[in-house]
Design a protein around this motif. Structure first.
Motif, PDB file in Angstrom:
ATOM      1  N   ARG A 280      27.516  48.507  50.888  1.00  0.00           N
ATOM      2  CA  ARG A 280      27.368  49.196  49.610  1.00  0.00           C
ATOM      3  C   ARG A 280      28.681  49.492  48.892  1.00  0.00           C
ATOM      4  N   GLU A 281      29.579  50.200  49.568  1.00  0.00           N
ATOM      5  CA  GLU A 281      30.808  50.635  48.926  1.00  0.00           C
ATOM      6  C   GLU A 281      31.604  49.409  48.457  1.00  0.00           C
ATOM      7  N   PHE A 282      31.691  48.432  49.337  1.00  0.00           N
ATOM      8  CA  PHE A 282      32.414  47.211  49.042  1.00  0.00           C
ATOM      9  C   PHE A 282      31.776  46.487  47.866  1.00  0.00           C
ATOM     10  N   ALA A 283      30.418  46.420  47.925  1.00  0.00           N
ATOM     11  CA  ALA A 283      29.687  45.664  46.914  1.00  0.00           C
ATOM     12  C   ALA A 283      29.903  46.229  45.524  1.00  0.00           C
ATOM     13  N   LEU A 284      29.849  47.531  45.426  1.00  0.00           N
ATOM     14  CA  LEU A 284      29.977  48.182  44.133  1.00  0.00           C
ATOM     15  C   LEU A 284      31.332  47.862  43.504  1.00  0.00           C
ATOM     16  N   ARG A 285      32.365  47.882  44.346  1.00  0.00           N
ATOM     17  CA  ARG A 285      33.707  47.653  43.811  1.00  0.00           C
ATOM     18  C   ARG A 285      33.923  46.217  43.393  1.00  0.00           C
ATOM     19  N   TYR A 286      33.255  45.294  44.084  1.00  0.00           N
ATOM     20  CA  TYR A 286      33.541  43.875  43.823  1.00  0.00           C
ATOM     21  C   TYR A 286      32.324  43.102  43.372  1.00  0.00           C
ATOM     22  N   HIS A 287      31.485  43.712  42.531  1.00  0.00           N
ATOM     23  CA  HIS A 287      30.365  42.975  41.932  1.00  0.00           C
ATOM     24  C   HIS A 287      30.927  41.793  41.144  1.00  0.00           C
ATOM     25  N   SER A 288      30.101  40.725  41.064  1.00  0.00           N
ATOM     26  CA  SER A 288      30.603  39.471  40.517  1.00  0.00           C
ATOM     27  C   SER A 288      31.158  39.580  39.100  1.00  0.00           C
ATOM     28  N   GLU A 289      30.517  40.432  38.254  1.00  0.00           N
ATOM     29  CA  GLU A 289      31.017  40.503  36.878  1.00  0.00           C
ATOM     30  C   GLU A 289      32.393  41.145  36.801  1.00  0.00           C
ATOM     31  N   LYS A 290      32.668  42.110  37.736  1.00  0.00           N
ATOM     32  CA  LYS A 290      33.989  42.743  37.736  1.00  0.00           C
ATOM     33  C   LYS A 290      35.053  41.708  38.122  1.00  0.00           C
ATOM     34  N   LEU A 291      34.723  40.871  39.129  1.00  0.00           N
ATOM     35  CA  LEU A 291      35.674  39.833  39.550  1.00  0.00           C
ATOM     36  C   LEU A 291      35.929  38.851  38.414  1.00  0.00           C
ATOM     37  N   ALA A 292      34.839  38.438  37.730  1.00  0.00           N
ATOM     38  CA  ALA A 292      34.984  37.461  36.650  1.00  0.00           C
ATOM     39  C   ALA A 292      35.802  38.038  35.501  1.00  0.00           C
ATOM     40  N   LYS A 310      25.793  36.614  33.433  1.00  0.00           N
ATOM     41  CA  LYS A 310      25.367  37.103  34.748  1.00  0.00           C
ATOM     42  C   LYS A 310      23.893  36.761  34.936  1.00  0.00           C
ATOM     43  N   ASN A 311      23.510  36.322  36.121  1.00  0.00           N
ATOM     44  CA  ASN A 311      22.114  35.874  36.327  1.00  0.00           C
ATOM     45  C   ASN A 311      21.135  37.020  36.518  1.00  0.00           C
ATOM     46  N   LEU A 312      21.621  38.210  36.905  1.00  0.00           N
ATOM     47  CA  LEU A 312      20.727  39.361  37.095  1.00  0.00           C
ATOM     48  C   LEU A 312      21.055  40.435  36.075  1.00  0.00           C
ATOM     49  N   ARG A 313      20.252  41.500  36.102  1.00  0.00           N
ATOM     50  CA  ARG A 313      20.547  42.638  35.250  1.00  0.00           C
ATOM     51  C   ARG A 313      21.814  43.317  35.788  1.00  0.00           C
ATOM     52  N   MET A 314      22.684  43.728  34.878  1.00  0.00           N
ATOM     53  CA  MET A 314      23.906  44.410  35.299  1.00  0.00           C
ATOM     54  C   MET A 314      23.556  45.758  35.923  1.00  0.00           C
ATOM     55  N   CYS A 315      24.304  46.195  36.934  1.00  0.00           N
ATOM     56  CA  CYS A 315      24.003  47.510  37.507  1.00  0.00           C
ATOM     57  C   CYS A 315      24.666  48.592  36.651  1.00  0.00           C
ATOM     58  N   VAL A 335      29.017  40.534  27.839  1.00  0.00           N
ATOM     59  CA  VAL A 335      28.303  40.124  29.053  1.00  0.00           C
ATOM     60  C   VAL A 335      26.860  39.801  28.670  1.00  0.00           C
ATOM     61  N   ARG A 336      26.427  38.588  28.983  1.00  0.00           N
ATOM     62  CA  ARG A 336      25.015  38.236  28.801  1.00  0.00           C
ATOM     63  C   ARG A 336      24.377  38.387  30.157  1.00  0.00           C
ATOM     64  N   ASP A 337      23.573  39.452  30.342  1.00  0.00           N
ATOM     65  CA  ASP A 337      22.909  39.577  31.642  1.00  0.00           C
ATOM     66  C   ASP A 337      21.478  39.062  31.526  1.00  0.00           C
ATOM     67  N   LYS A 338      20.645  39.325  32.534  1.00  0.00           N
ATOM     68  CA  LYS A 338      19.312  38.721  32.538  1.00  0.00           C
ATOM     69  C   LYS A 338      18.475  39.187  31.347  1.00  0.00           C
ATOM     70  N   CYS A 349      29.110  50.286  24.374  1.00  0.00           N
ATOM     71  CA  CYS A 349      28.405  49.009  24.451  1.00  0.00           C
ATOM     72  C   CYS A 349      27.365  48.937  23.345  1.00  0.00           C
ATOM     73  N   SER A 350      27.189  47.716  22.820  1.00  0.00           N
ATOM     74  CA  SER A 350      26.244  47.510  21.711  1.00  0.00           C
ATOM     75  C   SER A 350      24.809  47.879  22.089  1.00  0.00           C
ATOM     76  N   CYS A 351      24.480  47.880  23.385  1.00  0.00           N
ATOM     77  CA  CYS A 351      23.092  48.200  23.773  1.00  0.00           C
ATOM     78  C   CYS A 351      22.822  49.702  23.736  1.00  0.00           C
ATOM     79  N   LEU A 352      23.874  50.492  23.478  1.00  0.00           N
ATOM     80  CA  LEU A 352      23.767  51.957  23.458  1.00  0.00           C
ATOM     81  C   LEU A 352      23.122  52.486  24.745  1.00  0.00           C
ATOM     82  N   ASP A 353      23.347  51.775  25.824  1.00  0.00           N
ATOM     83  CA  ASP A 353      22.862  52.138  27.168  1.00  0.00           C
ATOM     84  C   ASP A 353      21.363  51.963  27.360  1.00  0.00           C
ATOM     85  N   TYR A 354      20.699  51.221  26.469  1.00  0.00           N
ATOM     86  CA  TYR A 354      19.282  50.888  26.697  1.00  0.00           C
ATOM     87  C   TYR A 354      19.208  49.433  27.132  1.00  0.00           C
ATOM     88  N   TRP A 355      18.930  49.217  28.382  1.00  0.00           N
ATOM     89  CA  TRP A 355      18.779  47.825  28.793  1.00  0.00           C
ATOM     90  C   TRP A 355      18.025  47.734  30.090  1.00  0.00           C
TER      91      TRP A 355
END
Ligand SMILES: [Zn+2]
Ligand SMILES: [Zn+2]
Length: 355
Positions: A280-292, A310-315, A335-338, A349-355
Motif C-alpha cells: 500500500r504505502e509503496f503503491a501510493l507513492r509510485y502510482h503509474s501516473e506519478k512516475l509518468a 491512464k487505463n483506470l480511474r485515477m485514485c 490526464v485522460r483517465d478511464k 483541476c477542470s473536473c472540479l473534483d467530480y469524477w
C-alpha cells in the motif's frame, strides 16, 4: 484515367467545402464569445443566429455573454430553437454561477415540457446541486430517471458530490446503484469500500472485499502512457524497467517533498485500494501516473503541457498530488483517465473534483 482524376477532384472539393464549414463554425463561435465579452449583445446574437451548427461552446458563450451583461434567461425563453444542448447550457450556466435552485427548477421544466435530458444534462444538474450541497434533492429526482446508458458516468458524478459534501449514507446508496449498473466492474467495488471506510464501517469494507474474492474480481493493473519525442513510454505501478529508473524515482521523491512543503499530505482513503498490505504505502507513492509525470517533467521542454493517458480511474491521492505538482513544477498537466479528461493548472483541476 480521366474518370479517376474527376473523382479525386470531386473528393478534394467536398473536403474543401467541409473545411470551410468547420472554419466558419470556429470563427463564428469566437465572434460570439468576443461580442458577448465586450457587451455587444446585438452582434453576438447576429453571429450566433448565423451559425450553421451551434455547439455547446457557442451556446455557453451566448448565455454567459448575456449573464455578464444582466438578464440570460429572457433570451433563452425567447429563442425558438431550444434543443437539448441549449437547455443543458442554461442549466450548467446557472450551476456555474451558484444558482443551484434555478438550475433544478429549469431541469424540472425541461422534464415537463422540453426535450429529453441526456447524460450531460444530468451531470450539469448534479454538479449544480453538489456545489450547493443539495445532494439529497439531486438523488430524489434522478433516481427513477437515470437513463440506462451511460448511467455509470452519472452515478460516478453523484458519488463525487456525496464524498465532497461528506454525505456518506447517500454515498453508500449511490455506490450500490453503481454496482447494480455494472456488477462486474471491480473499480466500483473499490469505490464502495472506500466510501464505507470514510463512514467508519470497517465491517462493510471487509464484506466488500470478500464479495470481490468470491466473484474472483481482481483490480485491473493500472498503467499510464506518455509520449516524449514521438515515442510512447509506458509505466506501471512501482515500475523499475525504464533505463533511467533511478533518475525518475529520485526526481519524483524530490517533487513530492516540494509538494509536502506546499501543504500536500497523502489522502488516507486511497490507501484502501485493493492492494495487499505491504504494497500500500509503496503503491501510493509510485502510482503509474506519478512516475509518468516525473518522467515527462524531466524530459520535456518547460512550456509543453504534460499529457498522460491512464487505463483506470485515477485514485484520490494522485488527483490531489497532481494539483500540487502543477503548482510546484509550474506546469499544465492533462490526464485522460478511464472516465474523463483532467486538466490540472495552478493547483486546480477542470473536473472540479467530480469524477
Ligand atoms: Zn494513484
Ligand atoms: Zn480532475
Amino acid at each position: 484515367m480521366a474518370a479517376v482524376i474527376k473523382k479525386v477532384l470531386s473528393i478534394i472539393l467536398r473536403l474543401l467545402a467541409l473545411a470551410a464549414t468547420l472554419v466558419d463554425i470556429v470563427v463564428m463561435a469566437a465572434l460570439v464569445a468576443f461580442y458577448g465579452k465586450s457587451g455587444d449583445l446585438g452582434n453576438a446574437r447576429k453571429a450566433f443566429d448565423k451559425m450553421p451548427d451551434r455547439s455547446i461552446v457557442a451556446w455557453n458563450s451566448m448565455i454567459s455573454g448575456y449573464e455578464q451583461n444582466g438578464e440570460a434567461r429572457e433570451v433563452f425563453d425567447s429563442m425558438n430553437e431550444r434543443n437539448v444542448v441549449a437547455w443543458t447550457a442554461m442549466i450548467s450556466g446557472y450551476g456555474m454561477n451558484g444558482y443551484a435552485h434555478q438550475a433544478v427548477e429549469l431541469f424540472d421544466e425541461m422534464r415537463r415540457r422540453g426535450p429529453c435530458p441526456n447524460s450531460i444534462t444530468f451531470v450539469a444538474v448534479l454538479s449544480a446541486c453538489a456545489h450547493a450541497g443539495l445532494v439529497k434533492e439531486a438523488y430524489s429526482f434522478i433516481i427513477e430517471e437515470v437513463p440506462k446508458e451511460p448511467a455509470a458516468a452519472i452515478w460516478t458524478a453523484m458519488l463525487g458530490a456525496c464524498k465532497m459534501h461528506k454525505n456518506l449514507d447517500l454515498g453508500v446508496q449511490v455506490a450500490e446503484q453503481l454496482l447494480n449498473v455494472e456488477p462486474e466492474n471491480p473499480g466500483h467495488y473499490v469505490m464502495l469500500s472506500n466510501i464505507y471506510a470514510l463512514a467508519g464501517r470497517m465491517d462493510r469494507v471487509e464484506m466488500v472485499r470478500n464479495v470481490m474474492i468470491q466473484k474472483c474480481l481482481k483490480k485491473q493493473v493500472g498503467y499510464s502512457t506518455i509520449e516524449v519525442d514521438h515515442k510512447t513510454y509506458l509505466f506501471s505501478m512501482g515500475d523499475k524497467s525504464h533505463p533511467e529508473t533511478n533518475e525518475i524515482y529520485r526526481y519524483l521523491d524530490e517533487l513530492m517533498s516540494r509538494c509536502r512543503e506546499a501543504g500536500y499530505a497523502a489522502v488516507p482513503e486511497s490507501v484502501l485500494h485493493e492492494l495487499e498490505e505491504e504494497e500500500r504505502e509503496f503503491a501510493l507513492r509510485y502510482h503509474s501516473e506519478k512516475l509518468a509525470i516525473a518522467f515527462g517533467l524531466l524530459k520535456m521542454s518547460h512550456e509543453a503541457p504534460i499529457r498522460i493517458i491512464k487505463n483506470l480511474r485515477m485514485c484520490e491521492d494522485c488527483h490531489w498530488a497532481i494539483k500540487y505538482i502543477s503548482v510546484v513544477a509550474n506546469r499544465e498537466i492533462i490526464v485522460r483517465d478511464k472516465l474523463r479528461f483532467h486538466h490540472f493548472k495552478d493547483g486546480s483541476c477542470s473536473c472540479l473534483d467530480y469524477w
